[in-house]
Design an enzyme around this catalytic site. Structure first.
Site, PDB file in Angstrom:
ATOM      1  N   SER A   1       1.287  -9.226  69.928  1.00 46.87           N
ATOM      2  CA  SER A   1       1.231  -7.840  70.390  1.00 46.87           C
ATOM      3  C   SER A   1      -0.148  -7.565  70.973  1.00 46.87           C
ATOM      4  O   SER A   1      -1.134  -8.212  70.590  1.00 46.87           O
ATOM      5  CB  SER A   1       1.490  -6.879  69.226  1.00 46.87           C
ATOM      6  OG  SER A   1       1.168  -5.545  69.569  1.00 46.87           O
TER       7      SER A   1
ATOM      8  N   TYR B   1      -1.033  -4.938  60.520  1.00 48.94           N
ATOM      9  CA  TYR B   1      -0.368  -5.306  61.775  1.00 48.94           C
ATOM     10  C   TYR B   1      -1.356  -5.916  62.764  1.00 48.94           C
ATOM     11  O   TYR B   1      -1.118  -6.992  63.325  1.00 48.94           O
ATOM     12  CB  TYR B   1       0.304  -4.078  62.379  1.00 48.94           C
ATOM     13  CG  TYR B   1       1.231  -4.404  63.531  1.00 48.94           C
ATOM     14  CD1 TYR B   1       2.449  -5.035  63.301  1.00 48.94           C
ATOM     15  CD2 TYR B   1       0.898  -4.083  64.842  1.00 48.94           C
ATOM     16  CE1 TYR B   1       3.307  -5.338  64.350  1.00 48.94           C
ATOM     17  CE2 TYR B   1       1.748  -4.377  65.897  1.00 48.94           C
ATOM     18  CZ  TYR B   1       2.954  -5.002  65.650  1.00 48.94           C
ATOM     19  OH  TYR B   1       3.799  -5.304  66.690  1.00 48.94           O
TER      20      TYR B   1
END
Length: 259
Positions: free
Chosen positions: A145, A158
């Site tokens: 990501s 994350y």
């Protein structure tokens, strides 16, 4: 050793983890439309069965939890045995995201994200990479990501896990280039999926999942190391990645401050 090249449908199967929803599900359908037979892996068997029903036999449901090495290895083995074809393209997409912050730090939630995002990717690598190296062919795409470029607010686990996946792909490239196996890292921005539907903050450049799947399939077919999108959003974050801390923290703090 021949230079790695992108995998093609005639080389074998495509395998996608995290395929029961979101990007993984849509990418499975996109690859089928491009001529692939896809092995779809996730924990939720009912969703995989429904996905397979949409593809007229071109999607093979192979349920497994990516945190279970034995289950993942068995799913891969069974799919390859049943079709008598190797996995030529592996898209390691399984991942999860839970909001976190220093004030509400939850060790269990942090550990869960590490187990799925990092350990789950390593488990999938172990299931397919040795055979690709032995054949001197194949393609592995690790889905990370743009949140892995730098630490972001409310994304302690994350951002940490996605940064680790980018570094993992970079490290693998040195060895896999020599082995004739292509490796890619996929860095999406905000994509409309069940995971992002949980977010309660503005998501700039939010992209439909269908468009994201097309970008990934196009990027993997071109063979570039990084597939990052939306381009403008990724470019902005790449510039922020090289900012000194004295500029980065005030800028991100102001732009993401909640009312």
């Amino acid at each position: 050793m021949s230079r790695p090249r992108p995998a093609r449908p005639e080389d074998g199967l495509a395998w996608i983890t995290g395929a029961s929803s979101g990007i993984g599900r849509q990418l499975a359908l996109e690859l089928v439309a491009r001529g692939w037979t896809v092995v779809a892996t996730a924990r939720r068997e009912a969703e995989l069965t429904a996905l397979a029903a949409e593809a007229n036999g071109r999607i093979i449901a192979a349920p497994a939890d990516v945190t279970d090495p034995q289950a993942v290895a068995a799913a891969v083995h069974e799919a390859q045995t049943a079709t008598a074809r190797p996995i030529a393209l592996a898209v390691l997409n399984a991942g999860t995201y839970l909001h976190d912050s220093a004030e509400r730090f939850d060790l269990d939630a942090f550990t869960r994200q590490v187990r799925v995002n990092i350990d789950g990717t390593a488990t999938a690598l172990a299931a397919v990479m040795p055979a690709m190296i032995a054949r001197a062919s194949g393609q592995i795409a690790i889905v990370s990501s743009v949140a892995g470029y730098r630490g972001l607010p409310r994304a302690i686990a994350y951002s940490a896990t996605k940064a680790a996946l980018i570094a993992m792909a970079e490290s693998l490239k040195f060895d896999l280039d020599r082995a004739g196996v292509m490796v890619n890292v996929v860095n999406p921005g905000f994509v409309k999926t069940p995971l992002t539907d949980r977010n309660d903050f503005p998501m700039p450049f939010l992209m439909p999942v269908e468009a994201a799947a097309r970008r990934i399939a196009d990027g993997l077919a071109r063979g570039r190391f990084e597939v990052a999108f939306p381009r403008r959003f990724a470019a902005i974050l790449k510039v922020m990645r090289i900012l000194p801390y004295a500029l980065y923290f005030p800028l991100v703090g102001r732009t993401t401050r909640r009312p």
